[in-house]
Design an enzyme around this catalytic site. Sequence first.
Site, mmCIF file in Angstrom:
data_model
loop_
_atom_site.group_PDB
_atom_site.id
_atom_site.type_symbol
_atom_site.label_atom_id
_atom_site.label_comp_id
_atom_site.label_asym_id
_atom_site.label_seq_id
_atom_site.Cartn_x
_atom_site.Cartn_y
_atom_site.Cartn_z
ATOM 1 N N LYS A 72 -13.983 98.875 27.764
ATOM 2 C CA LYS A 72 -13.070 98.250 26.645
ATOM 3 C C LYS A 72 -13.939 96.991 26.174
ATOM 4 O O LYS A 72 -14.300 96.268 26.922
ATOM 5 C CB LYS A 72 -11.859 97.842 27.210
ATOM 6 C CG LYS A 72 -10.608 97.480 26.192
ATOM 7 C CD LYS A 72 -9.335 97.496 26.842
ATOM 8 C CE LYS A 72 -8.245 96.984 25.755
ATOM 9 N NZ LYS A 72 -6.903 96.945 26.476
ATOM 10 N N SER A 147 -3.156 99.745 24.362
ATOM 11 C CA SER A 147 -4.395 99.162 23.428
ATOM 12 C C SER A 147 -5.783 99.850 24.187
ATOM 13 O O SER A 147 -6.665 99.618 23.460
ATOM 14 C CB SER A 147 -4.487 97.713 23.507
ATOM 15 O OG SER A 147 -4.784 97.311 24.708
ATOM 16 N N SER A 171 -1.422 99.017 28.630
ATOM 17 C CA SER A 171 -2.623 99.326 27.910
ATOM 18 C C SER A 171 -3.331 100.107 28.473
ATOM 19 O O SER A 171 -4.155 101.002 27.913
ATOM 20 C CB SER A 171 -3.160 98.281 27.174
ATOM 21 O OG SER A 171 -2.396 97.688 26.275
HETATM 22 N N1 GLN Z 1 1.679 97.206 23.695
HETATM 23 C C1 GLN Z 1 1.740 95.884 24.633
HETATM 24 C C2 GLN Z 1 1.414 94.664 23.801
HETATM 25 O O1 GLN Z 1 1.369 94.979 22.818
HETATM 26 C C3 GLN Z 1 0.831 95.909 25.561
HETATM 27 C C4 GLN Z 1 -0.446 95.775 25.276
HETATM 28 C C5 GLN Z 1 -1.509 95.627 26.498
HETATM 29 O O2 GLN Z 1 -1.167 95.906 27.705
HETATM 30 N N2 GLN Z 1 -2.624 95.163 26.541
HETATM 31 O O3 GLN Z 1 1.487 93.634 23.899
#
Ligand code: GLN
Length: 456
Positions: A72, A147, A171
């Site tokens: 990532k 994400s 994510s």
């Molecule tokens: N969807 C959550 C956020 O937008 C989690 C994101 C993540 O785990 N990086 O913060």
Amino acid sequence: MGTLEKIEAIRNGELSATENVELALERIRKLNGKLNAFLEINSKAMEEAGEVDRMLKAGEAGKLAGLTIAVKSNINVKGLRATCASKTLEDYVCPYDAEVITRIRREGGIIIGMTNMDEFACGSSGETSAFGPTDNPAAPGYIPGGSSSGSAAAVASAMCDLALGTDTGGSIRNPASHCGVIGVKPTYGLVPRQGLIDLGMSLDQIGPISPDVPGSVLLLEVIAGKNQAEGMMMDVERVSYGELNGGVKGMRIGVSPQFSNLTDPRITGVIEKKVEFLKDLGAEIVEIRLPHIEQALSAYYLIVSVEFFSATRKYDGRKYGKRIESVCGEEVLRRIMLGSYISRREYRGRYYQRALQVRTLIRKELSLALKQVDAIVGPTVPKLPHKLGTRLTPLEMYAYDYLTIPANLAGTCAGVVKAGEVNGIPVGIQVQGKPLGEEKILRVMRALEVESSKSG
Ligand code: GLN
């Protein structure tokens, strides 16, 4: 071919590391134009594979020898770009390897490239990337989830063997569920964060995404364990998950009515079938209560915004890249503004302090539930993914995270394995465990995976 079979094939010379990298590069050439899972390919991958082949010949094969690993874009990999899928860091070439990358290289893993993601990991759909959205290989035209969108899509489309994602509020688990692959959010403090670009430092964890449970186990065993340079880590030197095929007989597995209250009944239907199956295998199903689980969401978004605001103060355009507020997308800007507002108002203790109280409450509730059972199972994402490009309100987007956030607030571990499909779209079952309870959740995940492969 499963991950372990591939390792075996590389070890006994049926497949060289070089050939394996060639295979991945060929898939990337063929599929990435449509999927947009990779933002950058490691131009030295073939060279590195040659080195691994020499080591294999010399009998010095590491645990990941010859496997291709996608990373990532919020994790530092020396010489590649960790852009966080943002214009802010579009020219940031990493000067060093994150600790997890050092460990992967030591075991002969080959970094194949950097994957697309929601900008600075803010999002649940993979659509907030400054470099365009990622498509879902398992359900084309739908979001892959986020994400860690690119990492999950790369694994689901076999453009790499394994991938690293990060999970702050879901994510890793959310895209694993939507793409029909495996993902594990480790216990907070089990995997080094050094070299990870923070979203919310009290919540972020790096973890594996893989096509099968043994793949995640392998990658987790390589990256987990104390890093002397970090103060916030669990006191665990190394992990080894031993016998995963032990089954679930005699295990106590928790289910909660609060999950179904929040979830699309079609998803609940898929999950209930798997719960029945665990029962048939000899697990004892126990009802647990998580009365405040719904409040976790608002507490999380307050906490993450405050931590993110503070983490972004270094992007002032002087040292790294560009000034964030001048170039970022609307979701990132929303969080910076919210974080700044809450921080300024904090002397009244109205927002952040309350959010921390809710966090304590959720931690207590989960810990109480996890005292009664070995693992908790339930849905991962409460709703089905939307079609790419559909306009959602921020609150609709945040609602994807109801079921994944509690584990981040509590610092516990959780993993996802495909449970079935609704209208051809994969649905993952989430298995949650105690802090350092990875072995148990992996055993449950493995039992579910073996069953699915039998029933086709
Ligand atoms: N969807 C959550 C956020 O937008 C989690 C994101 C993540 O785990 N990086 O913060």
